[in-house]
Design a protein around this motif. Sequence first.
Motif, short mmCIF file in Angstrom:
data_model
loop_
_atom_site.label_atom_id
_atom_site.label_comp_id
_atom_site.label_asym_id
_atom_site.label_seq_id
_atom_site.Cartn_x
_atom_site.Cartn_y
_atom_site.Cartn_z
N THR A 195 0.83 -1.20 0.00
CA THR A 195 0.00 0.00 0.00
C THR A 195 0.87 1.26 0.00
O THR A 195 0.60 2.21 -0.74
N SER A 196 1.92 1.24 0.80
CA SER A 196 2.82 2.39 0.87
C SER A 196 3.54 2.62 -0.45
O SER A 196 3.75 3.76 -0.87
N GLU B 210 1.01 4.16 -2.84
CA GLU B 210 0.77 5.55 -2.43
C GLU B 210 1.95 6.45 -2.80
O GLU B 210 1.76 7.58 -3.25
N THR B 211 3.16 5.95 -2.61
CA THR B 211 4.35 6.74 -2.94
C THR B 211 4.42 7.02 -4.44
O THR B 211 4.72 8.15 -4.85
N ALA C 82 1.78 9.58 -5.28
CA ALA C 82 2.17 10.90 -4.78
C ALA C 82 3.26 11.51 -5.66
O ALA C 82 3.25 12.72 -5.94
N THR D 13 2.02 4.24 -13.22
CA THR D 13 0.83 4.70 -12.51
C THR D 13 -0.37 4.96 -13.41
O THR D 13 -1.47 5.15 -12.90
N SER E 240 -5.78 11.28 -9.57
CA SER E 240 -4.68 10.74 -8.76
C SER E 240 -5.00 10.82 -7.28
O SER E 240 -4.71 9.89 -6.52
N MET F 216 -5.38 7.66 -4.78
CA MET F 216 -4.63 7.55 -3.52
C MET F 216 -5.56 7.24 -2.36
O MET F 216 -5.24 6.38 -1.51
N TRP G 165 -5.50 3.54 -0.42
CA TRP G 165 -5.19 3.54 1.00
C TRP G 165 -6.31 2.86 1.78
O TRP G 165 -6.05 2.04 2.67
#
Length: 97
Positions: free
Chosen positions: A5-6, A9-10, A13, A37, A68, A72, A76
Amino acid sequence: MWVLTSAVETLLALRLGLRLLGVSDTISPVHLIYQVTDPLVGLFNLGIFHLGSQSVATTRTWQLEPDSLLAMMVFWLLGWIITIFVGLATSGREATR
């Protein structure tokens, strides 16, 4: 699960930040981030966000992608829910017979 998940998310981002800064996708690492992405953000490209006409979008150098941000939030939340279910399934309780 949180590591995956991180990572997602990264990447999202980074995409959002690069789009906001107006970084061109002709640079190889930036192009790679956009390619990785695109499928994740494409799931949320519903056409419900209108930030101006096309002629305005081509003249400015930065671009805000609400898709986006939505991706996110959803990824999450999905990671959080899966983590809760995995935690419940692997808790130390014994099965009843």
